[in-house]
Write a protein that holds these residues in place. Structure first.
Motif, PDB file in Angstrom:
ATOM      1  N   ALA A   1       3.241   5.841  -2.915  1.00 58.15           N
ATOM      2  CA  ALA A   1       4.433   6.574  -3.329  1.00 58.15           C
ATOM      3  C   ALA A   1       4.523   6.652  -4.854  1.00 58.15           C
ATOM      4  O   ALA A   1       4.886   7.696  -5.415  1.00 58.15           O
ATOM      5  N   ALA A   2       4.176   5.562  -5.526  1.00 54.67           N
ATOM      6  CA  ALA A   2       4.206   5.563  -6.990  1.00 54.67           C
ATOM      7  C   ALA A   2       3.167   6.531  -7.546  1.00 54.67           C
ATOM      8  O   ALA A   2       3.433   7.252  -8.520  1.00 54.67           O
ATOM      9  N   ILE A   3       1.995   6.584  -6.933  1.00 54.73           N
ATOM     10  CA  ILE A   3       0.951   7.502  -7.389  1.00 54.73           C
ATOM     11  C   ILE A   3       1.400   8.947  -7.231  1.00 54.73           C
ATOM     12  O   ILE A   3       1.269   9.763  -8.155  1.00 54.73           O
ATOM     13  N   VAL A   4       1.963   9.276  -6.080  1.00 56.65           N
ATOM     14  CA  VAL A   4       2.443  10.640  -5.838  1.00 56.65           C
ATOM     15  C   VAL A   4       3.574  10.982  -6.792  1.00 56.65           C
ATOM     16  O   VAL A   4       3.616  12.080  -7.365  1.00 56.65           O
ATOM     17  N   ALA A   5       4.508  10.063  -7.006  1.00 61.78           N
ATOM     18  CA  ALA A   5       5.638  10.329  -7.898  1.00 61.78           C
ATOM     19  C   ALA A   5       5.170  10.529  -9.337  1.00 61.78           C
ATOM     20  O   ALA A   5       5.635  11.434 -10.037  1.00 61.78           O
ATOM     21  N   LEU A   6       4.243   9.697  -9.801  1.00 63.39           N
ATOM     22  CA  LEU A   6       3.729   9.841 -11.161  1.00 63.39           C
ATOM     23  C   LEU A   6       2.998  11.166 -11.348  1.00 63.39           C
ATOM     24  O   LEU A   6       3.140  11.826 -12.377  1.00 63.39           O
ATOM     25  N   ALA A   7       2.231  11.559 -10.348  1.00 62.27           N
ATOM     26  CA  ALA A   7       1.527  12.837 -10.440  1.00 62.27           C
ATOM     27  C   ALA A   7       2.511  14.011 -10.396  1.00 62.27           C
ATOM     28  O   ALA A   7       2.318  15.008 -11.089  1.00 62.27           O
TER      29      ALA A   7
ATOM     30  N   ILE B   1       5.643  14.090 -11.510  1.00 61.40           N
ATOM     31  CA  ILE B   1       6.473  14.247 -12.708  1.00 61.40           C
ATOM     32  C   ILE B   1       5.647  14.527 -13.960  1.00 61.40           C
ATOM     33  O   ILE B   1       6.181  14.581 -15.053  1.00 61.40           O
ATOM     34  N   GLY B   2       4.342  14.727 -13.783  1.00 67.16           N
ATOM     35  CA  GLY B   2       3.532  15.159 -14.903  1.00 67.16           C
ATOM     36  C   GLY B   2       2.716  14.090 -15.595  1.00 67.16           C
ATOM     37  O   GLY B   2       2.323  14.274 -16.745  1.00 67.16           O
ATOM     38  N   TYR B   3       2.468  12.978 -14.948  1.00 67.02           N
ATOM     39  CA  TYR B   3       1.645  11.917 -15.525  1.00 67.02           C
ATOM     40  C   TYR B   3       0.428  11.660 -14.631  1.00 67.02           C
ATOM     41  O   TYR B   3       0.287  10.576 -14.061  1.00 67.02           O
ATOM     42  N   PRO B   4      -0.470  12.628 -14.514  1.00 63.35           N
ATOM     43  CA  PRO B   4      -1.605  12.431 -13.605  1.00 63.35           C
ATOM     44  C   PRO B   4      -2.572  11.347 -14.073  1.00 63.35           C
ATOM     45  O   PRO B   4      -3.196  10.678 -13.245  1.00 63.35           O
ATOM     46  N   TRP B   5      -2.693  11.138 -15.382  1.00 66.62           N
ATOM     47  CA  TRP B   5      -3.621  10.105 -15.859  1.00 66.62           C
ATOM     48  C   TRP B   5      -3.106   8.711 -15.545  1.00 66.62           C
ATOM     49  O   TRP B   5      -3.870   7.806 -15.238  1.00 66.62           O
ATOM     50  N   VAL B   6      -1.770   8.525 -15.596  1.00 66.66           N
ATOM     51  CA  VAL B   6      -1.200   7.222 -15.215  1.00 66.66           C
ATOM     52  C   VAL B   6      -1.363   7.012 -13.709  1.00 66.66           C
ATOM     53  O   VAL B   6      -1.677   5.911 -13.251  1.00 66.66           O
ATOM     54  N   ALA B   7      -1.155   8.110 -12.945  1.00 67.29           N
ATOM     55  CA  ALA B   7      -1.348   8.025 -11.491  1.00 67.29           C
ATOM     56  C   ALA B   7      -2.794   7.650 -11.170  1.00 67.29           C
ATOM     57  O   ALA B   7      -3.049   6.869 -10.251  1.00 67.29           O
ATOM     58  N   GLY B   8      -3.737   8.173 -11.947  1.00 64.06           N
ATOM     59  CA  GLY B   8      -5.138   7.839 -11.725  1.00 64.06           C
ATOM     60  C   GLY B   8      -5.444   6.384 -12.014  1.00 64.06           C
ATOM     61  O   GLY B   8      -6.210   5.740 -11.289  1.00 64.06           O
ATOM     62  N   ILE B   9      -4.816   5.848 -13.067  1.00 59.90           N
ATOM     63  CA  ILE B   9      -5.020   4.433 -13.393  1.00 59.90           C
ATOM     64  C   ILE B   9      -4.444   3.543 -12.299  1.00 59.90           C
ATOM     65  O   ILE B   9      -5.074   2.577 -11.857  1.00 59.90           O
ATOM     66  N   VAL B  10      -3.230   3.876 -11.846  1.00 62.99           N
ATOM     67  CA  VAL B  10      -2.602   3.090 -10.772  1.00 62.99           C
ATOM     68  C   VAL B  10      -3.431   3.178  -9.500  1.00 62.99           C
ATOM     69  O   VAL B  10      -3.648   2.176  -8.809  1.00 62.99           O
ATOM     70  N   ALA B  11      -3.933   4.378  -9.205  1.00 64.03           N
ATOM     71  CA  ALA B  11      -4.741   4.552  -8.000  1.00 64.03           C
ATOM     72  C   ALA B  11      -6.036   3.756  -8.088  1.00 64.03           C
ATOM     73  O   ALA B  11      -6.427   3.083  -7.129  1.00 64.03           O
ATOM     74  N   THR B  12      -6.673   3.810  -9.236  1.00 62.42           N
ATOM     75  CA  THR B  12      -7.960   3.122  -9.381  1.00 62.42           C
ATOM     76  C   THR B  12      -7.809   1.606  -9.298  1.00 62.42           C
ATOM     77  O   THR B  12      -8.527   0.941  -8.553  1.00 62.42           O
ATOM     78  N   THR B  13      -6.856   1.065 -10.055  1.00 58.71           N
ATOM     79  CA  THR B  13      -6.726  -0.398 -10.083  1.00 58.71           C
ATOM     80  C   THR B  13      -5.982  -0.936  -8.871  1.00 58.71           C
ATOM     81  O   THR B  13      -6.450  -1.876  -8.220  1.00 58.71           O
ATOM     82  N   GLY B  14      -4.835  -0.359  -8.576  1.00 58.60           N
ATOM     83  CA  GLY B  14      -4.003  -0.895  -7.494  1.00 58.60           C
ATOM     84  C   GLY B  14      -4.612  -0.736  -6.126  1.00 58.60           C
ATOM     85  O   GLY B  14      -4.685  -1.694  -5.348  1.00 58.60           O
ATOM     86  N   LEU B  15      -5.041   0.472  -5.821  1.00 61.99           N
ATOM     87  CA  LEU B  15      -5.596   0.699  -4.486  1.00 61.99           C
ATOM     88  C   LEU B  15      -6.915  -0.033  -4.289  1.00 61.99           C
ATOM     89  O   LEU B  15      -7.195  -0.518  -3.194  1.00 61.99           O
ATOM     90  N   THR B  16      -7.713  -0.129  -5.335  1.00 60.43           N
ATOM     91  CA  THR B  16      -8.975  -0.863  -5.209  1.00 60.43           C
ATOM     92  C   THR B  16      -8.714  -2.329  -4.866  1.00 60.43           C
ATOM     93  O   THR B  16      -9.376  -2.902  -3.994  1.00 60.43           O
ATOM     94  N   ALA B  17      -7.733  -2.917  -5.522  1.00 55.28           N
ATOM     95  CA  ALA B  17      -7.412  -4.326  -5.238  1.00 55.28           C
ATOM     96  C   ALA B  17      -6.880  -4.496  -3.822  1.00 55.28           C
ATOM     97  O   ALA B  17      -7.311  -5.406  -3.091  1.00 55.28           O
ATOM     98  N   ILE B  18      -5.962  -3.632  -3.433  1.00 53.68           N
ATOM     99  CA  ILE B  18      -5.351  -3.764  -2.097  1.00 53.68           C
ATOM    100  C   ILE B  18      -6.393  -3.537  -1.004  1.00 53.68           C
ATOM    101  O   ILE B  18      -6.480  -4.299  -0.035  1.00 53.68           O
TER     102      ILE B  18
ATOM    103  N   LEU C   1       0.827  -1.203   0.000  1.00 52.91           N
ATOM    104  CA  LEU C   1       0.000   0.000   0.000  1.00 52.91           C
ATOM    105  C   LEU C   1       0.865   1.257   0.000  1.00 52.91           C
ATOM    106  O   LEU C   1       0.613   2.191  -0.772  1.00 52.91           O
ATOM    107  N   ILE C   2       1.898   1.288   0.829  1.00 46.76           N
ATOM    108  CA  ILE C   2       2.788   2.445   0.902  1.00 46.76           C
ATOM    109  C   ILE C   2       3.529   2.639  -0.419  1.00 46.76           C
ATOM    110  O   ILE C   2       3.654   3.765  -0.927  1.00 46.76           O
TER     111      ILE C   2
END
Length: 86
Positions: free
Chosen positions: A17-23, A25-42, A12-13
């Motif tokens: 961290a990956a979501i914050v780092a992606l957001a 460095i300028g990739y908010p849409w990738v951060a959103g995908i990681v947040a939606t899929t990864g955090l939902t599963a965890i 989870l941590i």
């Protein structure tokens, strides 16, 4: 605390961290995908307390048999060797 719980918390941590780092460095849409899929599963695993994979159905059919391709001769080529190569 069980080992699985500590590993889950670590995952989870790392995901956060990956979501914050992606957001950052300028990739908010990738951060959103990681947040939606990864955090939902965890979170769903933590809430339910168990992981329930989808059952896989393997169809039963004819046993696998090797396929023999038709041989095509190329003109002006020597025939292949018949014995062991020394």
């Amino acid at each position: 605390m069980k080992r699985g719980q500590s590993l889950g918390f670590s995952a989870l941590i790392v995901t956060l961290a990956a979501i914050v780092a992606l957001a950052a460095i300028g990739y908010p849409w990738v951060a959103g995908i990681v947040a939606t899929t990864g955090l939902t599963a965890i979170v769903s695993i933590f809430v339910t307390g168990q992981y329930q994979p989808v059952p896989v159905r393997i169809p039963k059919g004819v046993p696998h048999q090797p396929v023999q391709l038709p041989r095509q001769d190329v003109p002006d080529t020597p025939p292949p060797p018949q014995g062991p190569i020394e």
